[in-house]
Design an enzyme around this catalytic site. Structure first.
Site, PDB file in Angstrom:
ATOM      1  N   LYS A  33      -5.217  11.209  -2.303  1.00  8.82           N
ATOM      2  CA  LYS A  33      -4.929  10.403  -1.106  1.00  8.82           C
ATOM      3  C   LYS A  33      -4.150  11.377  -0.365  1.00  8.82           C
ATOM      4  O   LYS A  33      -2.874  11.357  -0.680  1.00  8.82           O
ATOM      5  CB  LYS A  33      -4.378   9.143  -1.240  1.00  8.82           C
ATOM      6  CG  LYS A  33      -3.696   8.374   0.239  1.00  8.82           C
ATOM      7  CD  LYS A  33      -3.232   7.146  -0.010  1.00  8.82           C
ATOM      8  CE  LYS A  33      -2.399   6.875   1.367  1.00  8.82           C
ATOM      9  NZ  LYS A  33      -1.942   5.483   1.124  1.00  8.82           N
ATOM     10  N   ALA A  50      -2.772   0.496   5.120  1.00  7.09           N
ATOM     11  CA  ALA A  50      -1.479   0.358   5.729  1.00  7.09           C
ATOM     12  C   ALA A  50      -1.619  -0.864   6.909  1.00  7.09           C
ATOM     13  O   ALA A  50      -2.731  -0.977   7.466  1.00  7.09           O
ATOM     14  CB  ALA A  50      -1.033   1.514   6.616  1.00  7.09           C
ATOM     15  N   THR A  81       3.003  -2.912   0.294  1.00  8.06           N
ATOM     16  CA  THR A  81       4.037  -3.624   0.859  1.00  8.06           C
ATOM     17  C   THR A  81       3.851  -5.097   0.739  1.00  8.06           C
ATOM     18  O   THR A  81       4.307  -6.099   0.221  1.00  8.06           O
ATOM     19  CB  THR A  81       4.919  -3.156   2.019  1.00  8.06           C
ATOM     20  OG1 THR A  81       4.846  -1.965   2.042  1.00  8.06           O
ATOM     21  CG2 THR A  81       6.082  -3.847   2.320  1.00  8.06           C
TER      22      THR A  81
END
Lengths: 270, 67
Positions: free
Chosen positions: A110, A197, A220
Site C-alpha cells: 500500500k 480512510a 480507526t
C-alpha cells in the site's frame, strides 16, 4: 459460503493482482490497546488483508516482547505493508523495499505519500512518482489517493493494481464526503477501487459498497470504537450487505410518486 | 573501531565486523526484520558476509501496527 446461496460467490470475490479474496474488508492494525485486542478485532472483521507499518527497531527494546506478526502470521493473512508517514516518493520506495525484504519478497503493498501533517492529504505528485518507480521494480501497488478521477486514472495507467481514494480525512470518521467524485472514479477506473480512510461507522462502509466500490479499507473506525471487536463484526456485515445490495441492483428511486406494496383491490367495505 | 549510525543513533563496532553483528545486538532472533545499508537493502542471506565500514548508515526495521 453456505449462507449465501443466492449470491454467485465468484462475483463476490475481490481479485487484486490475480489473487482472489472472499473478504472485501481490509483492515489496519494501528491504534489498538494491545496485540490481543488487535487479533480479536481482526478475526471478527473476517479481513484477509491487513495493513502494517514499517518502523525502526528501538535500540535496547525488550526482545522477549511479542511482535505484531506473531499475532498476525503472514501464513494466515495477506500482510499489506504501508508507507504511512512518508512525505516523498524516495522515502516511500525505500520503505517498501525494506518491507519486501522483511516479508520475504512479498510484492503487494500500500503506497501512501502524505502531503500535510494535519490533514494527511495525499501528495499526488510524489505518489505518482513513487507508483511509477514501484511498478517498474515489480511491486503490486495499491495506492491511497485523492478522490480525483483524473489522478485515479493516471495511477491505473501507471500500472497500480488498485486505487484507494479517501472517503474523508484519515482517522476522521466523517464518511463519504464526495460520493459524486467517487462515482466518476468507479466509472472511469478499471482496476479495483477501494475506499480508504474516513469510514466512521457501518453505514459508511455499506454506502461505499452499494455504490459499487470493490472494497473498503479502515482502521480507526474499528480500533477507536467503544467496543472494537463488536464494531469489527458490524463492519464485516456492513461490507457484505452493501456488496449484495450492489449486486442485487437497487430499485429505482421515485421522486414524488408513492407505489403501494399492498393490493388496492379487495379492501373491506369497497 | 568503526563509527556507524544505526536507526539514526551513533554506534561503534569493532574493525572487521559484519552486518549480522549489529543485528545480533538487537535480539531479533526469530523475528521478521529488514536491513538497509547506505540506502541499499542487505538481504538476510548476506548479513554474515557484508562488511561494516566506517561511516555506514543502517536502518533496521520491523512491522508495527498501522493503517
Amino acid at each position: 459460503m453456505p449462507d449465501n446461496n443466492n449470491v454467485d460467490t465468484t462475483l463476490n470475490n475481490l481479485v487484486i493482482a490475480g489473487q482472489s479474496y472472499q473478504s472485501r474488508l481490509l483492515v489496519g492494525t494501528g491504534k489498538y490497546r494491545d496485540f490481543a485486542e488487535t487479533k480479536l478485532a481482526i478475526d471478527a472483521s473476517g479481513a484477509q488483508i491487513v495493513t502494517v507499518a514499517i518502523r525502526r527497531v528501538n535500540i535496547g527494546q525488550d526482545a522477549s516482547q511479542p511482535s505484531l506478526l506473531d499475532f498476525l502470521p503472514p501464513s494466515r493473512f495477506t500482510i499489506l505493508p504501508n508507507t504511512a508517514g512518508c512525505y516523498d516518493a524516495k522515502e516511500a520506495v525505500r520503505t517498501l523495499r525494506l518491507a519486501r525484504e522483511l516479508l520475504d519478497g512479498h510484492k503487494l503493498v500500500k503506497l501512501e505519500v502524505l502531503a500535510d501533517d494535519s490533514t494527511l492529504f495525499p501528495n499526488m505528485p510524489e505518489t505518482l512518482i513513487a507508483a511509477k518507480e514501484l511498478v517498474k521494480d515489480g511491486f503490486d501497488v495499491m495506492v491511497y489517493c485523492a478522490d480525483d478521477p483524473i489522478q485515479a486514472r493516471a495511477l491505473e495507467d501507471i500500472g497500480c493494481v488498485a486505487v484507494m481514494p479517501l472517503a474523508s480525512l484519515i482517522g476522521s470518521g466523517m464518511g463519504i464526503l464526495n460520493p459524486w467524485n467517487l462515482e466518476i472514479i468507479l466509472d472511469r477506473v478499471g482496476v479495483p477501487v477501494l475506499v480508504d480512510a474516513g469510514i466512521g461507522t457501518a453505514s459508511d462502509a455499506t454506502i461505499a459498497m452499494e455504490m459499487g466500490c470493490d472494497g473498503v479499507l479502515m482502521n480507526t473506525a474499528i480500533a477507536k470504537a467503544r467496543d472494537p471487536v463488536l464494531m469489527a463484526g458490524a463492519m464485516k456485515k456492513a461490507v457484505e450487505s452493501g456488496r449484495e445490495a450492489f449486486l442485487a441492483g437497487r430499485m429505482p428511486k421515485k421522486i414524488y410518486q408513492a407505489s403501494a406494496s399492498s393490493p388496492r383491490e379487495g379492501r373491506i367495505g369497497s | 573501531m568503526l563509527n556507524i549510525i544505526v536507526n539514526g543513533r551513533p554506534v561503534t563496532q569493532p574493525a572487521g565486523a559484519r552486518v549480522d553483528a549489529i543485528v545480533a545486538g538487537m535480539q531479533l532472533a526469530g523475528k521478521r526484520f529488514a536491513v538497509e545499508r547506505n540506502g541499499e537493502i542487505v538481504p538476510k542471506s548476506r548479513l554474515t558476509e557484508t562488511p561494516v565500514e566506517d561511516g555506514d548508515r543502517f536502518e533496521i526495521v520491523i512491522a508495527v501496527g498501522g493503517g
